[in-house]
Design an enzyme around this catalytic site. Structure first.
Site, PDB file in Angstrom:
ATOM      1  N   CYS A   1      39.853  40.344  32.041  1.00  0.00           N
ATOM      2  CA  CYS A   1      40.487  39.562  33.111  1.00  0.00           C
ATOM      3  C   CYS A   1      41.152  40.461  34.158  1.00  0.00           C
ATOM      4  O   CYS A   1      41.243  41.669  34.003  1.00  0.00           O
ATOM      5  CB  CYS A   1      41.508  38.605  32.511  1.00  0.00           C
ATOM      6  SG  CYS A   1      42.933  39.450  31.807  1.00  0.00           S
TER       7      CYS A   1
ATOM      8  N   HIS B   1      41.961  45.818  39.656  1.00  0.00           N
ATOM      9  CA  HIS B   1      41.969  47.177  40.198  1.00  0.00           C
ATOM     10  C   HIS B   1      42.451  47.133  41.651  1.00  0.00           C
ATOM     11  O   HIS B   1      43.289  47.925  42.055  1.00  0.00           O
ATOM     12  CB  HIS B   1      40.562  47.783  40.206  1.00  0.00           C
ATOM     13  CG  HIS B   1      39.907  47.862  38.869  1.00  0.00           C
ATOM     14  ND1 HIS B   1      38.547  47.836  38.711  1.00  0.00           N
ATOM     15  CD2 HIS B   1      40.415  47.979  37.618  1.00  0.00           C
ATOM     16  CE1 HIS B   1      38.249  47.941  37.433  1.00  0.00           C
ATOM     17  NE2 HIS B   1      39.362  48.013  36.746  1.00  0.00           N
TER      18      HIS B   1
ATOM     19  N   ARG C   1      43.585  50.648  24.852  1.00  0.00           N
ATOM     20  CA  ARG C   1      42.728  51.548  25.634  1.00  0.00           C
ATOM     21  C   ARG C   1      43.188  52.967  25.332  1.00  0.00           C
ATOM     22  O   ARG C   1      44.373  53.237  25.301  1.00  0.00           O
ATOM     23  CB  ARG C   1      42.871  51.229  27.113  1.00  0.00           C
ATOM     24  CG  ARG C   1      41.961  52.015  28.049  1.00  0.00           C
ATOM     25  CD  ARG C   1      41.924  51.275  29.366  1.00  0.00           C
ATOM     26  NE  ARG C   1      41.217  51.926  30.444  1.00  0.00           N
ATOM     27  CZ  ARG C   1      41.802  52.652  31.384  1.00  0.00           C
ATOM     28  NH1 ARG C   1      43.089  52.883  31.348  1.00  0.00           N
ATOM     29  NH2 ARG C   1      41.099  53.143  32.372  1.00  0.00           N
TER      30      ARG C   1
ATOM     31  N   ALA D   1      44.021  42.531  32.950  1.00  0.00           N
ATOM     32  CA  ALA D   1      43.566  43.696  32.192  1.00  0.00           C
ATOM     33  C   ALA D   1      43.242  44.849  33.135  1.00  0.00           C
ATOM     34  O   ALA D   1      43.572  46.003  32.862  1.00  0.00           O
ATOM     35  CB  ALA D   1      42.340  43.349  31.350  1.00  0.00           C
TER      36      ALA D   1
END
Ligand code: CFM
Length: 545
Positions: A65, A198, A99, A68
């Protein structure tokens, strides 16, 4: 014989595409067909693909998503910023060290990576609003840790109830005076994938941190390394090589980074973009506002590493640097080549499939190529058309309602701090010698004719592709790991590296060659079928058959 070991592609690519689409209702098949491409590129002709569009409801996507992409990917790796998740605890649990972005502990003791900060919203907060709880959490963090910055991330419910996280953050920043507090409207549903996250992260990092520190930075040949997240220690290996070459990294976005690196990024003289998808926005904004040119690099693959180092050296154009880079390459390569030559007889001619988020489905093809392995099928979870077809398509990208949802920052030249790094003549001379700025050609030109490129691959299609094309290795993430291995095909995680790595740079290439050699040549996969599945002594049919 049922035990034939040959793993040649027996199917024509067009038939594979048909097979993939066969199970879908006609409307779904029509939409998916546009995201499955049989590569026929010759020369500069690259076929068009549909990407960065919504996943069709009901399909089990590999995507994550927006939250994330913002919190986990871009902001997660910085050790001295406290990342506070405003939302229910589940959203934090899945963002907590899952991660593998590694970090140095740092001499200042400011490392919050091992903590998990959440406002832990409850039903009552959803009903009556969570702003007070958010302000209290920010205060608590400040009192306990006194960090340089606290960042706040919106999860889906926060967007739905309309908590004003930006005003709360601004008020707290003013109240503290010595701690930068700002927020991200990165609700999970905000975009079609993590890619939107991002972009949101790039905007806020640029608006709230870049340019905050104007101290002159020590060192020669100053670069920003953009889009390198130090997964499995990749960034450590790249840092080792850059240091050996005498190149100074002012900032890394954002593997093994600190607040001060972001704040000083405008002091560098060149931005090197590793992961184009996640960070190209910052690269462009650094150029527009401060005059820092950017180039695409790739440190995945020994040859690509050498090429990238030469590219950086050519930009600065200083003979001392050029010589030093050549000396480093000459010193590092023999060990890499020795291992490559050792595995080559066992890996040559084998095939791979790579389905990861954005950049790695492209970058890792270089490493496989060094081992004589061909990538027969690849695709991105969430990349855009420019990552497939190259940045030349940028002016032709369709702006839909989903992309319009993400803010485009209006960035202007900073009159006081803009500094052209090269004269127009110097830039022209570099370009005339074949040097390319602001360019990324995407994955397609590097793939062979007949290879199959699939955007936003899903569980069903992954299994079908493996069944039809029988690759020697499949690379994706944890969600795909065991379903693929149950089909008798080795599976390598290229998000988390299966607890391995680094794979970047020279030492990373050696690690990768050895690991892939072990995986594709292990006998264990031939034992996946029970003896009676291979050669049944008794056969029977059901009455209804
Ligand atoms: Fe860039 Fe990444 Fe990737 Fe990415 Fe990612 Fe990642 Fe990835 Mo997982 S930033 S696009 S959002 S290279 S977490 S380090 S491995 S999907 S291919």
């Amino acid at each position: 014989m049922a035990t034939a070991k040959k793993r040649l592609v027996q199917w024509e690519p067009t038939d594979i595409k048909k097979e993939l689409l066969k199970q879908y209702p006609p409307k779904v098949a029509r939409r998916r067909a546009k995201q499955i491409l049989i590569h026929e590129a010759l020369g500069n002709e690259v076929p068009e693909i549909v990407a960065n569009v919504r996943t069709i409801p009901g399909i089990i996507t590999m995507r994550g998503c927006t939250y994330a992409g913002c919190k986990g990917v871009i902001m997660g790796p910085t050790r001295d910023i406290v990342n506070l998740v405003h939302g229910p605890i589940g959203c934090s649990f899945y963002a907590w060290l899952t991660r593998r972005n590694q970090t140095d502990a740092g001499v200042d003791g400011e490392n919050y990576m091992t903590y998990c900060f959440s406002t832990d919203m409850q039903d009552s907060d959803i009903i009556f609003g969570g702003e007070k709880k958010l302000a209290a959490a920010i205060q608590e963090i400040y009192d306990l840790f006194h960090p340089k910055a606290i960042t706040v991330f919106a999860t889906c419910p926060v967007g739905l109830i309309g908590d004003d996280i930006h005003t709360v953050s601004r008020n707290m920043k003013e109240k503290f005076g010595d701690c930068n507090v700002f927020a991200f409207s990165c609700e999970g549903y905000k975009g079609v994938s993590q890619s939107a996250g991002h972009h949101i992260a790039n905007n806020q990092v640029f608006a709230h941190m870049v340019g905050e520190n104007n101290d002159e930075m020590a060192g020669e040949y100053k670069i920003n390394l953009l889009g390198e997240y130090n997964i499995g220690g990749d960034g450590f290996e790249i840092d080792r090589i850059l240091k050996k070459c005498g190149i100074t990294t002012i900032s890394t976005f954002s593997g093994n980074s600190t607040y001060n690196q972001f704040a000083s990024a405008h002091m560098a003289d060149l931005s090197c973009v590793m992961c184009h998808r996640s960070i190209n926005y910052v690269a462009d904004m650094l150029e527009t506002k401060f005059g820092i040119p950017w180039v695409k690099v790739n440190f995945i693959g020994a040859k690509s590493t050498a090429k990238s180092l030469r590219k950086i050296a050519a930009y600065f154009g200083d003979q001392a640097l050029i010589d030093r880079v050549e000396a480093v390459i000459a010193e590092e390569m023999p060990a890499v080549e020795a291992v490559c030559n050792e595995v080559l007889p066992r890996t040559q001619g084998k095939t791979a499939m790579i389905f990861v988020g954005g950049s790695r489905a492209h970058h890792y093809q270089d490493l496989f190529a060094e081992m004589g392995m061909k990538t027969v099928s690849a695709g991105y979870e969430f990349a855009h058309r420019d990552d497939y077809e190259g940045r030349d398509v940028l002016p032709f990208l369709k702006v839909d309602a989903d992309s319009r949802n993400i803010e485009e920052l209006e960035v202007e030249k900073d009159e006081a701090r803009y500094r052209a790094r090269k004269t127009p003549e110097e830039m022209q001379a570099l370009e005339a010698s074949g040097y390319k700025f602001k360019e990324y050609e995407g994955l397609l030109p590097d793939m062979e004719k007949g290879s199959i490129i699939v955007d936003d691959l899903n569980q069903y299609e992954a299994e079908k592709l493996v069944e039809l094309m029988k690759p020697d290795i499949f690379c994706a993430g944890i969600k795909e790991k065991f379903s693929i291995q149950k089909l008798g095909i080795p599976m390598k995680q290229l998000h988390s590296y299966d607890s391995g790595g680094p794979y970047a740079g020279f030492k990373g290439a050696v690690n990768f060659y050895q690991e892939i050699d072990r995986l594709v040549n292990s006998k264990v996969w031939s034992y996946m079928k029970a003896p009676w599945q291979e050669s049944p002594e008794l056969s029977a049919t059901y009455v209804w058959e």
